[in-house]
Design a protein around this motif. Structure first.
Motif, PDB file in Angstrom:
ATOM      1  N   MET A   1      -6.606  -5.032  10.233  1.00  0.00           N
ATOM      2  CA  MET A   1      -6.852  -4.425   8.940  1.00  0.00           C
ATOM      3  C   MET A   1      -7.899  -3.331   9.358  1.00  0.00           C
ATOM      4  O   MET A   1      -8.769  -3.389  10.051  1.00  0.00           O
ATOM      5  N   ASN A   2      -7.504  -2.031   8.759  1.00  0.00           N
ATOM      6  CA  ASN A   2      -7.970  -0.675   9.039  1.00  0.00           C
ATOM      7  C   ASN A   2      -9.441  -0.581   8.000  1.00  0.00           C
ATOM      8  O   ASN A   2      -9.649  -1.692   7.362  1.00  0.00           O
ATOM      9  N   GLN A   3     -10.016   0.340   8.219  1.00  0.00           N
ATOM     10  CA  GLN A   3     -11.415   0.614   7.564  1.00  0.00           C
ATOM     11  C   GLN A   3     -11.111   0.495   6.158  1.00  0.00           C
ATOM     12  O   GLN A   3     -12.054   0.464   5.380  1.00  0.00           O
ATOM     13  N   ASN A   4     -10.090   0.960   5.570  1.00  0.00           N
ATOM     14  CA  ASN A   4      -9.981   1.107   4.111  1.00  0.00           C
ATOM     15  C   ASN A   4      -9.329  -0.386   3.425  1.00  0.00           C
ATOM     16  O   ASN A   4      -9.071  -0.352   2.267  1.00  0.00           O
ATOM     17  N   GLY A   5      -9.308  -1.191   4.411  1.00  0.00           N
ATOM     18  CA  GLY A   5      -9.143  -2.755   3.890  1.00  0.00           C
ATOM     19  C   GLY A   5      -7.656  -2.832   3.546  1.00  0.00           C
ATOM     20  O   GLY A   5      -7.274  -4.007   3.331  1.00  0.00           O
ATOM     21  N   PHE A   6      -6.636  -2.153   4.265  1.00  0.00           N
ATOM     22  CA  PHE A   6      -5.348  -2.472   4.155  1.00  0.00           C
ATOM     23  C   PHE A   6      -4.914  -3.229   5.581  1.00  0.00           C
ATOM     24  O   PHE A   6      -5.233  -2.874   6.574  1.00  0.00           O
ATOM     25  N   ARG A   7      -4.111  -4.191   5.254  1.00  0.00           N
ATOM     26  CA  ARG A   7      -3.289  -4.635   6.558  1.00  0.00           C
ATOM     27  C   ARG A   7      -2.016  -3.962   6.746  1.00  0.00           C
ATOM     28  O   ARG A   7      -1.777  -3.106   6.069  1.00  0.00           O
ATOM     29  N   HIS A   8      -1.617  -3.969   7.969  1.00  0.00           N
ATOM     30  CA  HIS A   8      -0.439  -3.349   8.333  1.00  0.00           C
ATOM     31  C   HIS A   8       0.626  -4.599   8.790  1.00  0.00           C
ATOM     32  O   HIS A   8       0.440  -5.239   9.479  1.00  0.00           O
ATOM     33  N   ILE A   9       1.791  -4.313   7.892  1.00  0.00           N
ATOM     34  CA  ILE A   9       2.869  -5.486   7.968  1.00  0.00           C
ATOM     35  C   ILE A   9       4.059  -5.032   8.316  1.00  0.00           C
ATOM     36  O   ILE A   9       4.699  -3.989   7.416  1.00  0.00           O
ATOM     37  N   LEU A  10       4.657  -5.567   9.325  1.00  0.00           N
ATOM     38  CA  LEU A  10       6.156  -5.159   9.376  1.00  0.00           C
ATOM     39  C   LEU A  10       6.875  -6.489   9.377  1.00  0.00           C
ATOM     40  O   LEU A  10       6.946  -7.338  10.298  1.00  0.00           O
ATOM     41  N   SER A  11       7.928  -6.522   8.420  1.00  0.00           N
ATOM     42  CA  SER A  11       8.677  -7.446   8.304  1.00  0.00           C
ATOM     43  C   SER A  11      10.252  -7.368   9.172  1.00  0.00           C
ATOM     44  O   SER A  11      10.781  -6.460   9.253  1.00  0.00           O
ATOM     45  N   LEU A  12      10.218  -8.412  10.239  1.00  0.00           N
ATOM     46  CA  LEU A  12      11.506  -8.285  11.146  1.00  0.00           C
ATOM     47  C   LEU A  12      12.407  -8.849  10.539  1.00  0.00           C
ATOM     48  O   LEU A  12      12.466 -10.360   9.875  1.00  0.00           O
ATOM     49  N   SER A  13      13.892  -8.471  10.747  1.00  0.00           N
ATOM     50  CA  SER A  13      14.995  -9.373  10.144  1.00  0.00           C
ATOM     51  C   SER A  13      15.850  -9.883  11.625  1.00  0.00           C
ATOM     52  O   SER A  13      16.663 -10.736  10.931  1.00  0.00           O
ATOM     53  N   GLY A  14      15.675  -9.454  12.588  1.00  0.00           N
ATOM     54  CA  GLY A  14      16.502  -9.671  13.655  1.00  0.00           C
ATOM     55  C   GLY A  14      17.435  -8.842  13.969  1.00  0.00           C
ATOM     56  O   GLY A  14      18.241  -8.668  14.825  1.00  0.00           O
ATOM     57  N   GLY A  15      17.552  -7.636  13.313  1.00  0.00           N
ATOM     58  CA  GLY A  15      18.344  -6.617  13.413  1.00  0.00           C
ATOM     59  C   GLY A  15      17.747  -5.462  14.063  1.00  0.00           C
ATOM     60  O   GLY A  15      16.573  -5.420  14.719  1.00  0.00           O
ATOM     61  N   CYS A 111      -1.797  -3.728   1.323  1.00  0.00           N
ATOM     62  CA  CYS A 111      -1.201  -3.633   2.861  1.00  0.00           C
ATOM     63  C   CYS A 111      -0.160  -2.330   2.858  1.00  0.00           C
ATOM     64  O   CYS A 111       0.498  -2.194   1.745  1.00  0.00           O
ATOM     65  N   TYR A 112       0.135  -1.703   3.991  1.00  0.00           N
ATOM     66  CA  TYR A 112       0.931  -1.133   4.268  1.00  0.00           C
ATOM     67  C   TYR A 112       2.285  -1.975   4.769  1.00  0.00           C
ATOM     68  O   TYR A 112       2.123  -2.474   5.708  1.00  0.00           O
ATOM     69  N   ASN A 113       3.223  -1.643   4.083  1.00  0.00           N
ATOM     70  CA  ASN A 113       4.798  -2.304   4.754  1.00  0.00           C
ATOM     71  C   ASN A 113       5.618  -1.525   5.296  1.00  0.00           C
ATOM     72  O   ASN A 113       6.241  -0.403   4.693  1.00  0.00           O
ATOM     73  N   TYR A 114       5.602  -1.605   6.564  1.00  0.00           N
ATOM     74  CA  TYR A 114       6.481  -0.827   7.351  1.00  0.00           C
ATOM     75  C   TYR A 114       7.938  -0.956   7.332  1.00  0.00           C
ATOM     76  O   TYR A 114       8.355  -1.981   7.666  1.00  0.00           O
ATOM     77  N   VAL A 115       8.892  -0.066   6.750  1.00  0.00           N
ATOM     78  CA  VAL A 115      10.365  -0.523   6.624  1.00  0.00           C
ATOM     79  C   VAL A 115      11.304   0.628   7.464  1.00  0.00           C
ATOM     80  O   VAL A 115      10.732   1.677   7.774  1.00  0.00           O
ATOM     81  N   GLY A 116      12.126  -0.139   8.201  1.00  0.00           N
ATOM     82  CA  GLY A 116      13.095   0.651   9.318  1.00  0.00           C
ATOM     83  C   GLY A 116      14.139   1.450   8.736  1.00  0.00           C
ATOM     84  O   GLY A 116      15.058   1.420   9.315  1.00  0.00           O
ATOM     85  N   LEU A 117      13.891   1.938   7.498  1.00  0.00           N
ATOM     86  CA  LEU A 117      15.122   2.831   7.051  1.00  0.00           C
ATOM     87  C   LEU A 117      15.147   4.247   7.912  1.00  0.00           C
ATOM     88  O   LEU A 117      14.014   4.713   8.235  1.00  0.00           O
TER      89      LEU A 117
END
Length: 273
Positions: A1-15, A111-117
């Motif tokens: 978690m960074n200083q502004n309280g946000f988590r960093h999340i990356l959802s994996l599909s197996g792709g 949270c920040y959700n990182y997306v692989g588009l």
């Protein structure tokens, strides 16, 4: 978690795209959390691929579908839905086995959700509409296209997902209704046991006379007939030939980025990136 309280999340599909994104951001965001939404119906190669990715990342990939020690997968939910198979018009599988576990994993925190588009894709997807989940698209922001993603995977030693070697184009359940018919043929040839499992799901739903099929109105029992499989193969080769003949009409981005002409943009982002 960074200083502004946000988590960093990356959802994996197996792709390939989410795997490449995880590698791309590994050293840039050291407190990244990785999550995989296991349906219990993934291809064997998917689990092996994620295991290798886990070793490269040096972090555990959280399996979100296990809740309070209980596995909540496809078979359990199919009973809840009275035997009604999911389809492009009733995507309860995405909602119940991907999106809901994802949102439960995040909770109410920011949270920040990182997306692989990628930058060479012109599509949007249903990931989450919760206001505490803010999507980030690093590949789009940095102008990375398919060729770049392949390079990231090859240079890391992970490589492309193994199922691409026998012609499958997407991650997700082995019976995903977004599969092309040629992919069903390849599943039959590569994993006849999984094809039989998929076929066994095609039966009337509870309290209904309707029989649910994976491929629109064509039962897998018809699709697997030798003459039908050969027809599907011939038609697929004709489509490939037409697309190759029309390759002169590719956009500049496709030419420079190495876009796969046969890669379908259909599907659920959270399942197949």
């Amino acid at each position: 978690m960074n200083q502004n309280g946000f988590r960093h999340i990356l959802s994996l599909s197996g792709g390939k795209d989410s795997a490449a994104l995880a590698i791309y951001l590994r050293d840039r965001i050291p407190d990244m959390e990785y999550v995989f939404h296991d349906t219990g119906k993934e291809l064997p190669e998917t689990y092996e691929y994620l295991g290798r990715l886990e070793a490269i990342l040096g972090k555990e990939i959280h399996k979100s579908t296990v809740e309070n020690g209980d596995f909540i997968g496809f078979d359990q939910l199919l009973k809840v839905y009275g035997g009604m198979l999911p389809s492009s018009h009733r995507r309860w599988c995405t909602r119940m086995m991907k999106l809901r576990p994802f949102e439960r994993f995040i909770g109410s925190g920011k949270c920040y959700n990182y997306v692989g588009l990628r930058a060479d894709e012109d599509r949007t997807g249903y990931i989450s509409s919760k206001p505490n989940i803010i999507p980030i698209y690093p590949f789009k922001e940095d102008g990375l296209v398919r060729g770049d993603i392949v390079n990231i995977l090859e240079e890391s030693g992970l490589g492309m997902p193994p199922y691409t070697e026998w012609g499958r184009t997407r991650s997700g359940c082995f019976f995903c209704f977004y599969q092309q018919k040629i992919e069903w043929v390849r599943l039959k040839e590569t994993y006849p046991d999984l094809f039989e499992q998929a076929k066994a799901y095609e039966k009337p739903g509870k309290k209904a006379t309707t029989t649910f099929y994976w491929c629109g109105n064509e039962p897998l029992a018809e699709l697997e007939k030798p003459e039908r499989m050969e027809q599907i193969k011939r038609e697929h080769e004709l489509v490939k030939a037409r697309k190759k003949a029309n390759s002169a009409n590719k956009s500049l981005m496709n030419i420079l980025g190495g876009v796969d002409d046969y890669e379908s943009n259909e599907g659920c982002l959270i399942c197949q990136l």
